[in-house]
Design an enzyme around this catalytic site. Structure first.
Site, PDB file in Angstrom:
ATOM      1  N   PHE A  29       0.784  -1.158   0.136  1.00 33.13           N
ATOM      2  CA  PHE A  29      -0.096   0.033  -0.007  1.00 33.13           C
ATOM      3  C   PHE A  29       0.860   1.479  -0.100  1.00 33.13           C
ATOM      4  CE2 PHE A  29      -2.238  -3.215   2.621  1.00 33.13           C
ATOM      5  CZ  PHE A  29      -3.011  -3.799   1.690  1.00 33.13           C
ATOM      6  N   ILE A  33       2.238  -6.485  -5.931  1.00 35.87           N
ATOM      7  CA  ILE A  33       1.955  -6.603  -4.362  1.00 35.87           C
ATOM      8  C   ILE A  33       0.415  -7.016  -4.190  1.00 35.87           C
ATOM      9  CG2 ILE A  33       3.200  -4.658  -4.250  1.00 35.87           C
ATOM     10  CD1 ILE A  33       0.895  -2.717  -4.105  1.00 35.87           C
ATOM     11  N   GLY A  34       0.007  -7.756  -4.961  1.00 34.09           N
ATOM     12  CA  GLY A  34      -1.491  -8.456  -4.857  1.00 34.09           C
ATOM     13  C   GLY A  34      -2.477  -8.059  -5.888  1.00 34.09           C
ATOM     14  N   ALA A  37      -0.061  -1.280 -14.606  1.00 33.86           N
ATOM     15  CA  ALA A  37      -0.576  -2.245 -15.800  1.00 33.86           C
ATOM     16  C   ALA A  37      -0.448  -1.358 -17.058  1.00 33.86           C
ATOM     17  CB  ALA A  37      -2.162  -2.183 -15.475  1.00 33.86           C
ATOM     18  N   PRO A  58     -11.479  -8.242 -15.595  1.00 32.85           N
ATOM     19  CA  PRO A  58     -12.666  -7.636 -14.814  1.00 32.85           C
ATOM     20  C   PRO A  58     -12.619  -8.320 -13.343  1.00 32.85           C
ATOM     21  CG  PRO A  58     -13.466  -8.307 -17.059  1.00 32.85           C
ATOM     22  CD  PRO A  58     -12.194  -8.621 -17.049  1.00 32.85           C
ATOM     23  N   THR A  93      -9.614  -9.405 -11.678  1.00 29.33           N
ATOM     24  CA  THR A  93      -8.630  -8.870 -10.748  1.00 29.33           C
ATOM     25  C   THR A  93      -8.790  -7.344 -10.585  1.00 29.33           C
ATOM     26  OG1 THR A  93      -7.242  -8.660 -12.658  1.00 29.33           O
ATOM     27  CG2 THR A  93      -6.959 -10.533 -11.335  1.00 29.33           C
ATOM     28  N   GLY A 129      -5.024   3.066 -14.391  1.00 30.80           N
ATOM     29  CA  GLY A 129      -4.646   2.191 -13.078  1.00 30.80           C
ATOM     30  C   GLY A 129      -6.109   2.123 -12.270  1.00 30.80           C
ATOM     31  N   GLY A 171      -5.617   0.570  -8.827  1.00 33.31           N
ATOM     32  CA  GLY A 171      -5.128   0.253  -7.525  1.00 33.31           C
ATOM     33  C   GLY A 171      -5.744   1.104  -6.401  1.00 33.31           C
ATOM     34  N   GLU A 172      -5.776   2.300  -6.982  1.00 34.54           N
ATOM     35  CA  GLU A 172      -5.929   3.536  -6.006  1.00 34.54           C
ATOM     36  C   GLU A 172      -7.217   4.354  -6.044  1.00 34.54           C
ATOM     37  OE1 GLU A 172      -1.436   5.028  -5.112  1.00 34.54           O
ATOM     38  OE2 GLU A 172      -2.160   4.650  -7.013  1.00 34.54           O
TER      39      GLU A 172
END
Length: 752
Positions: free
Chosen positions: A248, A473-474, A517, A640, A642, A710, A712-713
């Protein structure tokens, strides 16, 4: 880069994680799980005061324990360390990075002051308890609220963190606005607390060479740190981090256990592991506190006239950590008069660090809360207020967006949530003893791409390997890289292997900023295209080749062969082509980089619309988030399954920010007191109810070759604000200081 036509069979489809089996069976190994012959274990002794000096360190009792090898302190630290006096790692803010065991100065509570190295962990931990330290204390300050007058504009701006220039006359417009909100907002300090604790295993290979297994989001950042600090060459240091158990942002920078493990291994010339315990995870980076003043003025028709956003963030005394807290207020809505300021105040802690969407959840909490407050003053639906001030360009007068489907996200999210059935009156919705509240907010995060290289290797047995030094990181990086590569050569995913997390692989930046990505994916795409082109040249040169006169754009790669799109019966196989070309492997290494022209011309962001339902026990003050709908516009969705997981994780993060997460500082001691996951409350399964993720169709063709943004955030941005707005709708009580805890719900005063 030549664009080629792909017959996609994997990209865009919900594929299982290729590393999933390794993780659920325990075969995936993490930094502290690697071993080596003669492996020693180090245990960190943490300092007890917030500021001052070490007067004495008595290690005699610790050294007398059987099995103890050495106790390192600032007094006997190897002189070879810290050759680069102020080495800046890849993501370091301006200033001088913290140097463990450098001298007798204490800069913050919990600072590492000694390392006990022993034959096993239990011996090292016991011996560490015998180290006796005396201190000379100096006055410290850890309360940001007392430092407003000492706040300063950082002399050197961290890249991309400068507040945008003002436009118009915000002060005059706010003064003249008939409707306005002018309030203070604040969030608590939060610590990252990934499941895997920070650890480094340094394997002594002999002749000064080491292999390092590190919990890090960028192995080449770790490698560069080690070589600069210890005066080694890249050939002497290989860093591996194939799996990261969450980070994170805490793994963007090398943390102090890495320095200590490498130092000990080089000095003792044997393998050493150092792993931090959970309470020591509170002795370095965190999401900083921020004092925010937000003012918004509007006309009776609900058009925004002015926005003023001022923020003071905390930082350490040795680095100027900065975030883009106020920038979002200048970009999110159409408004002619905007001014923002961002200052820092130094407190006696370690330097804060990037934590999932750094700056955006903080700044957007203030902006989206203030927008909600304004909607009640205007007596307009909160969603309609946002649509009334929708920005078709950045801030309404800046760069055009590369793509923006936020309007569709509002519509789809509202429909799925049932927003039209909302009674706008606070405290009007109730069931049993629970008040029901519905709130919403907007989300916005940068859509970035960083220069990245990748290697693709096709072998005659029809297998493809792609590699780049990025991390997973997952987030599913292994899986999406496999999907991209498989589609490029028309292979089943089982025939493709993705290699990452190895410093010997082609160059990649740290895994952060939601750019992986787009960056690593594009690099793999380009490298695979180069292999395609080489393979196709061999195919055209084959005797009596059915593709002799074909153009690569009219050829489909699928099923291990190349076939004419117009006539699939005319094809050649990969194996036959490589045999005819006399090669058993085709390898290409390529680099993908963002378009500088497009970066200058366009603004690139991921957007979201978050709708939240809360239920509040009126007597107990307990808040439950019972429903969230998050509609996200993020360009092309590579996977879709992940992708949904990324948004779910971000939303849960936002729930924690809104309701539970708070690092509690005892300002008298200058120390975080709830330094464990029993007292630092993160959401658990029982706290999470229905979360629905909607991906809005969005065409993107300017940021990167894949058309992705992206994920992730963006899931956390705006989530806490939506929940806080729902709490107000349920209770009629506006809480402007997160987290929203029971005392703030049932207390007599607003905790603003």
């Amino acid at each position: 880069m030549q664009q080629t036509s792909m017959h996609e069979t994997h990209v865009g489809s919900p594929r299982n994680r290729v590393d999933g089996r390794l993780k659920v069976t325990g075969e995936a190994r993490y930094a502290a799980e690697y071993t080596a012959p003669d492996l020693a274990v180090g245990y960190v002794v943490s300092g007890a005061i917030a500021r001052g000096r070490i007067r004495s360190v008595d290690t005699k009792a610790a050294m007398a324990v059987p099995g103890v090898i050495q106790v390192f302190t600032h007094q006997n630290r190897p002189r070879t360390a810290w050759r680069a006096k102020a080495y800046q790692d890849e993501v370091a803010p301006p200033g001088t990075p913290f140097r463990p065991l450098y001298d007798d100065k204490i800069l913050y509570s919990g600072q590492p002051i000694a390392l006990v190295v022993a034959e096993d962990f239990e011996i090292a931990r016991y011996a560490a308890s015998l180290v006796r330290v005396t201190y000379e204390t100096e006055p410290h300050e850890t309360d940001l609220g007392k430092l407003r007058e000492k706040a300063y504009k950082p002399p050197k701006t961290r890249s991309g963190m400068a507040p945008p220039p003002p436009r118009g006359d915000a002060e005059a417009a706010i003064g003249a606005a008939p409707f306005k909100v002018d309030e203070s907002y604040r969030i608590a300090i939060e610590h990252h607390n990934p499941m895997e604790m920070h650890a480094s295993t340094v394997v002594w290979e002999g002749d000064g060479k080491i292999t390092v297994y590190d919990k890090i989001q960028g192995v080449q950042n770790t490698q560069s740190y080690i070589t600069h600090v210890f005066g080694l060459s890249n050939d002497d240091v290989r860093v591996l981090s194939p799996f990261v158990g969450g980070a994170f942002g805490s793994g963007l920078r090398p943390q102090y256990q890495l320095f200590l493990a490498v130092m000990a291994a080089l000095e003792l010339q044997r393998s050493v592991r150092v792993m931090l315990e959970r309470d020591q995870m509170f002795t370095f980076t965190y999401r900083p506190d921020a004092l925010q003043e937000m003012a918004i003025g509007a006309n009776p028709d609900a058009t925004l006239q002015a926005i003023r956003h001022d923020a003071i963030g905390c930082t350490s005394r040795f680095e100027d950590y900065q975030e883009s807290v106020v920038s979002w207020s200048a970009m999110m809505y159409r408004c002619d008069n905007v001014t923002t300021t961002y200052k820092l105040a130094q407190i006696d802690t370690y330097t804060p660090g990037d934590m999932r969407a750094p700056g955006a959840p903080t700044g957007m909490f203030a902006l989206e809360s203030a927008m909600d407050e304004l909607s009640y003053k205007l007596q307009i639906d909160p969603l309609q207020l946002r649509l009334r001030n929708y920005a078709e360009t950045e801030g309404g007068g800046g760069k055009p967006f590369t793509s923006k489907e936020l309007r569709a996200a509002y519509q789809l999210g509202a429909e799925r949530f049932g927003w039209s059935r909302r009674n706008p009156v606070p405290r009007s919705m109730k069931e049993g003893r629970e008040l029901i509240g519905w709130g919403m907010a907007s989300g916005m995060w940068e859509a970035m791409m960083e220069k990245t290289s990748a290697r693709a290797t096709l072998t005659i047995d029809g297998r493809l390997e792609v590699g780049t030094a990025t991390a997973d990181i997952g987030t599913g990086t292994y899986t999406i890289l496999t999907q991209i590569a498989a589609d490029a050569l028309g292979l089943p995913m089982e025939k493709v292997t993705a290699r990452i997390g190895d410093s010997s692989l082609p160059m990649s930046p740290v895994e952060g900023g939601s750019w992986t990505a787009a960056s690593a994916g594009s690099a793999v795409h380009v490298a695979c295209n180069a292999v395609r082109e080489t393979l196709f040249k061999y195919a055209r040169g084959m005797d009596a080749s059915p593709l002799a006169n074909a153009d690569i754009g009219r050829v489909a790669f699928r099923g291990g062969r190349m076939e004419l799109m117009a006539d699939p019966s005319r094809y050649v196989t990969i194996q036959d082509t490589m045999r005819a070309g006399g090669v058993d492997r085709i390898e290409a290494e390529e680099t993908a980089a963002p378009s500088r022209i497009n970066q200058l011309r366009y603004a690139a962001y991921t957007h979201s619309a978050i709708f939240a339902e809360v239920r509040v026990d009126e007597e107990l003050g307990r808040v439950r988030v019972t429903r969230i709908v998050d509609a996200v516009a993020a360009g092309k969705i590579l996977n879709p399954k992940t992708a949904r997981s990324q948004i779910l994780g971000g939303v849960v993060f936002g729930i924690g920010m809104a309701l539970t997460e708070e690092s509690m500082m005892d300002h008298n001691l200058g120390r975080f007191m709830n330094h464990n996951i029993a007292e630092y409350h993160v959401p658990v399964n029982a706290d999470i109810h229905d979360i629905e993720v909607i991906f809005v169709e969005e065409h993107e063709d300017k940021i990167n070759p894949l058309g992705v943004k992206g994920l992730g955030e963006i899931g956390i941005v705006g989530t806490a604000a939506a929940i806080a707005n729902a709490v107000y709708h349920a209770t009629g009580k506006r809480i402007r200081h997160l987290p929203i805890t029971v005392d703030k719900i049932i207390g007599e005063k607003e905790a603003a």
